[in-house]
Enzyme design. Structure first.
Site, PDB file in Angstrom:
ATOM      1  N   LYS A 177       0.837  -1.216   0.000  1.00 34.45           N
ATOM      2  CA  LYS A 177       0.000   0.000   0.000  1.00 34.45           C
ATOM      3  C   LYS A 177       0.868   1.261   0.000  1.00 34.45           C
ATOM      4  O   LYS A 177       0.610   2.191  -0.769  1.00 34.45           O
ATOM      5  CB  LYS A 177      -0.915   0.036   1.246  1.00 34.45           C
ATOM      6  CG  LYS A 177      -1.867  -1.142   1.367  1.00 34.45           C
ATOM      7  CD  LYS A 177      -2.812  -0.979   2.549  1.00 34.45           C
ATOM      8  CE  LYS A 177      -2.137  -1.010   3.901  1.00 34.45           C
ATOM      9  NZ  LYS A 177      -1.489  -2.290   4.259  1.00 34.45           N
ATOM     10  N   ARG A 225      -9.198   0.880   9.100  1.00 31.79           N
ATOM     11  CA  ARG A 225      -8.676  -0.434   9.468  1.00 31.79           C
ATOM     12  C   ARG A 225      -9.746  -1.284  10.155  1.00 31.79           C
ATOM     13  O   ARG A 225      -9.506  -2.459  10.433  1.00 31.79           O
ATOM     14  CB  ARG A 225      -7.601  -0.186  10.474  1.00 31.79           C
ATOM     15  CG  ARG A 225      -6.162  -0.502  10.466  1.00 31.79           C
ATOM     16  CD  ARG A 225      -5.393  -1.084   9.432  1.00 31.79           C
ATOM     17  NE  ARG A 225      -4.101  -1.466   9.905  1.00 31.79           N
ATOM     18  CZ  ARG A 225      -2.971  -0.825   9.657  1.00 31.79           C
ATOM     19  NH1 ARG A 225      -2.969   0.256   8.914  1.00 31.79           N
ATOM     20  NH2 ARG A 225      -1.833  -1.280  10.114  1.00 31.79           N
ATOM     21  N   ARG A 269      11.731  -6.197   5.112  1.00 32.24           N
ATOM     22  CA  ARG A 269      11.494  -4.766   4.892  1.00 32.24           C
ATOM     23  C   ARG A 269      12.323  -3.932   5.871  1.00 32.24           C
ATOM     24  O   ARG A 269      12.489  -4.285   7.025  1.00 32.24           O
ATOM     25  CB  ARG A 269      10.008  -4.469   5.095  1.00 32.24           C
ATOM     26  CG  ARG A 269       9.670  -3.003   4.918  1.00 32.24           C
ATOM     27  CD  ARG A 269       8.232  -2.811   4.534  1.00 32.24           C
ATOM     28  NE  ARG A 269       7.328  -2.868   5.666  1.00 32.24           N
ATOM     29  CZ  ARG A 269       6.013  -2.643   5.556  1.00 32.24           C
ATOM     30  NH1 ARG A 269       5.479  -2.370   4.379  1.00 32.24           N
ATOM     31  NH2 ARG A 269       5.236  -2.716   6.603  1.00 32.24           N
ATOM     32  N   ARG A 320      11.515  -2.015  11.599  1.00 29.57           N
ATOM     33  CA  ARG A 320      10.506  -1.478  12.513  1.00 29.57           C
ATOM     34  C   ARG A 320      10.323  -2.403  13.721  1.00 29.57           C
ATOM     35  O   ARG A 320      10.441  -3.604  13.590  1.00 29.57           O
ATOM     36  CB  ARG A 320       9.164  -1.339  11.772  1.00 29.57           C
ATOM     37  CG  ARG A 320       9.091  -0.100  10.931  1.00 29.57           C
ATOM     38  CD  ARG A 320       7.912  -0.082   9.988  1.00 29.57           C
ATOM     39  NE  ARG A 320       6.657  -0.568  10.542  1.00 29.57           N
ATOM     40  CZ  ARG A 320       5.500  -0.544   9.872  1.00 29.57           C
ATOM     41  NH1 ARG A 320       5.454  -0.062   8.632  1.00 29.57           N
ATOM     42  NH2 ARG A 320       4.407  -0.995  10.408  1.00 29.57           N
ATOM     43  N   ARG A 337      -0.035  -9.023  13.675  1.00 28.78           N
ATOM     44  CA  ARG A 337      -0.620  -7.996  12.793  1.00 28.78           C
ATOM     45  C   ARG A 337      -1.450  -8.654  11.686  1.00 28.78           C
ATOM     46  O   ARG A 337      -2.493  -8.137  11.284  1.00 28.78           O
ATOM     47  CB  ARG A 337       0.490  -7.137  12.168  1.00 28.78           C
ATOM     48  CG  ARG A 337       0.991  -6.071  13.134  1.00 28.78           C
ATOM     49  CD  ARG A 337       2.288  -5.460  12.669  1.00 28.78           C
ATOM     50  NE  ARG A 337       2.165  -4.671  11.471  1.00 28.78           N
ATOM     51  CZ  ARG A 337       3.169  -4.447  10.622  1.00 28.78           C
ATOM     52  NH1 ARG A 337       4.358  -4.971  10.827  1.00 28.78           N
ATOM     53  NH2 ARG A 337       2.983  -3.691   9.569  1.00 28.78           N
TER      54      ARG A 337
END
Ligand code: AMP
Length: 215
Positions: free
Chosen positions: A13, A88, A127, A162, A173
């Protein structure tokens, strides 16, 4: 354009939103980026959000709606916006409808970026993100590393993993996504706004969005 980008964490996204901003001056609004900025700045919002974020839980809807109510009224939203990571939950989507009605804004589309789970898991563990809250450029150690290891190409700040991208937080998540966010696909289908794009390559997602906007 005024779009909602739906999809699991790691679906792309943020990358798609950044590419779309270059097309017509629409702004990317990422609630995750705003919250990470607030955590780093040590603001009251950041203090309230941090524990939820580190655990991979959703931040309460009231805090998120407070952010969005202000953000959508800023002048840079006039040319359009790409909502990345918001809404969300169904209550957020319902509150967004009320807010958009109040502001006289009509959405063009909700794009559901559909990516297989194994690709998502691989992407999230590899990532890396620029630690500068005003940049937050996205890298990938395998497919898109920074030119100098650990240093952002764009702003020179450290590039980090992160805190919510440990294996445990990632799997939480994804569960949260399936339970709370995936129902938004049906919500926007009912509104006649949802377009699902099954593609792992961001260029393909962009092309599908352009086609739909032109139709
Ligand atoms: P993201 O960068 O979109 O993956 O968001 C990172 C984290 O910020 C999420 O795991 C949540 O803890 C929080 N967050 C971001 N956007 C929202 C939202 N719309 N509602 C609730 N929590 C959010």
């Amino acid at each position: 354009m005024k779009l909602i980008l739906l999809g699991a964490p790691g679906a792309g996204k943020g990358t798609v939103a950044k590419m779309l901003t270059e097309m017509d001056g629409s702004v990317q609004i990422s609630t995750g980026d705003i919250l990470r900025g607030a955590v780093q700045a040590g603001t009251e919002l950041g203090k309230q959000a941090q524990a939820y974020m580190n655990a991979g839980d959703l931040v309460p809807d009231e805090l998120i709606m407070g952010i969005m109510e202000k953000r959508l009224q800023e002048p840079d939203c006039e040319k359009g916006f790409l909502l990345d990571g918001f809404p969300r939950t169904i209550p957020q989507a319902e509150a967004l409808n009320v807010l958009l009605d109040k502001l006289g804004i009509k959405l063009d589309m909700a794009v559901n970026i559909d990516v297989p789970r194994d690709v998502i898991l691989d992407r999230l563990t590899t990532r890396r993100t620029c630690s500068n809250p005003d940049c937050q450029a996205i890298y990938n150690v395998k497919s898109n590393p920074p030119k100098v290891e650990g240093v952002c190409d764009k702003c020179g700040s450290p590039v980090v993993q992160r805190e919510d991208e440990t294996e445990e937080a990632i799997s939480h998540r994804l569960e949260t996504y399936n339970e709370k966010t995936a129902p938004l696909i049906g919500f926007y289908e009912n509104e006649g706004l949802c377009v699902t794009v099954s593609a792992t390559n961001s260029e393909d997602v962009i092309n599908a969005i352009k086609e739909r906007l032109a139709a």
